[in-house]
Scaffold this motif. Structure first.
Motif, PDB file in Angstrom:
ATOM      1  N   UNK A 167       0.830  -1.212   0.000  1.00  0.00           N
ATOM      2  CA  UNK A 167       0.000   0.000   0.000  1.00  0.00           C
ATOM      3  C   UNK A 167       0.855   1.249   0.000  1.00  0.00           C
ATOM      4  N   UNK A 168       1.919   1.242   0.786  1.00  0.00           N
ATOM      5  CA  UNK A 168       2.821   2.387   0.828  1.00  0.00           C
ATOM      6  C   UNK A 168       3.491   2.578  -0.528  1.00  0.00           C
ATOM      7  N   UNK A 169       3.897   1.489  -1.138  1.00  0.00           N
ATOM      8  CA  UNK A 169       4.547   1.563  -2.450  1.00  0.00           C
ATOM      9  C   UNK A 169       3.625   2.193  -3.486  1.00  0.00           C
ATOM     10  N   UNK A 170       2.363   1.738  -3.524  1.00  0.00           N
ATOM     11  CA  UNK A 170       1.406   2.313  -4.476  1.00  0.00           C
ATOM     12  C   UNK A 170       1.175   3.795  -4.187  1.00  0.00           C
ATOM     13  N   UNK A 171       1.108   4.151  -2.927  1.00  0.00           N
ATOM     14  CA  UNK A 171       0.925   5.555  -2.559  1.00  0.00           C
ATOM     15  C   UNK A 171       2.118   6.390  -3.028  1.00  0.00           C
ATOM     16  N   UNK A 172       3.319   5.893  -2.793  1.00  0.00           N
ATOM     17  CA  UNK A 172       4.533   6.617  -3.198  1.00  0.00           C
ATOM     18  C   UNK A 172       4.599   6.766  -4.711  1.00  0.00           C
ATOM     19  N   UNK A 173       4.261   5.709  -5.425  1.00  0.00           N
ATOM     20  CA  UNK A 173       4.283   5.791  -6.897  1.00  0.00           C
ATOM     21  C   UNK A 173       3.307   6.855  -7.391  1.00  0.00           C
ATOM     22  N   UNK A 174       2.119   6.884  -6.798  1.00  0.00           N
ATOM     23  CA  UNK A 174       1.135   7.897  -7.198  1.00  0.00           C
ATOM     24  C   UNK A 174       1.646   9.300  -6.860  1.00  0.00           C
ATOM     25  N   UNK A 175       2.140   9.482  -5.654  1.00  0.00           N
ATOM     26  CA  UNK A 175       2.623  10.798  -5.233  1.00  0.00           C
ATOM     27  C   UNK A 175       3.826  11.241  -6.054  1.00  0.00           C
ATOM     28  N   UNK A 176       4.698  10.302  -6.355  1.00  0.00           N
ATOM     29  CA  UNK A 176       5.871  10.620  -7.172  1.00  0.00           C
ATOM     30  C   UNK A 176       5.442  11.144  -8.536  1.00  0.00           C
ATOM     31  N   UNK A 177       4.512  10.435  -9.177  1.00  0.00           N
ATOM     32  CA  UNK A 177       4.039  10.860 -10.497  1.00  0.00           C
ATOM     33  C   UNK A 177       3.307  12.200 -10.407  1.00  0.00           C
TER      34      UNK A 177
END
Length: 185
Positions: A167-177
């Motif tokens: 979940x953290x990984x998906x959140x980071x990927x979204x925030x990064x983009x």
């Protein structure tokens, strides 16, 4: 019968016990985020110095461990700002993600231009966080902003560490983009 202890002796014993209990984990936390081991040790010493000063104030520190990690994170941020070493690709989180939003936020007291950029970044971050599914947003906030470990979150929520990491990984990927344009500016 042993002599009664003074309030100062009690404070000193509490400080010593806290340092002994937290030193290893806090040192590891700092070393994972700071490449130079001398800087990491300096930060650790600064955190414990600040703890001894704060512990002697009339108002007690609640949740000492969380307080120490928050101070450590702030010292790391200060060190990176001072050295201008902030780079997305150089920072690695516990889950291997090379992205640290807390290190990118300009200091509020660095002048009007920085204050404007800080406000803009925080506004965009808030909007990006609101776009996330609730479970990803909660994990990101708990880990990055509240300083909870994945193990602590797993114990509290009953959700496995691996699920929380995902979940953290998906959140980071979204925030990064979502925030890449701001970072580039």
């Amino acid at each position: 019968m042993p002599p009664p202890t003074s309030p100062t002796a009690d404070h000193d014993q509490t400080i010593t016990a806290t340092v002994l209990r937290e030193r290893s984990k806090l040192g590891s936390f700092i070393r994972r985020r700071v490449a130079d081991q001398t800087d990491a040790e300096d930060i650790l010493q600064d955190v414990f110095y600040e703890f001894t000063q704060a512990h002697r104030l009339p108002e007690p520190i609640e949740q000492v461990s969380a307080w120490l990690y928050r101070v450590a994170r702030n010292r790391i941020i200060d060190r990176f700002r001072k050295k201008k070493e902030v780079a997305l690709d150089d920072m690695v989180d516990e889950d291997g993600e090379a992205y640290r939003l807390d290190l990118l936020v300009p200091s509020a007291d660095a002048g009007p231009e920085h204050a404007y950029h800080r406000a803009m970044l925080l506004e965009q971050l808030q909007a990006a966080l609101e776009e996330l599914p609730a479970n990803q947003r909660e994990v990101f906030i708990a880990h990055e902003l509240d300083g909870l470990s994945f193990k602590e979150m797993a114990l509290q929520s009953g959700v496995s560490v691996n699920t929380l990491l995902a979940r953290k990984r998906y959140a980071v990927l979204h925030l990064r983009a979502r925030l890449q344009d701001l970072y580039n500016e």
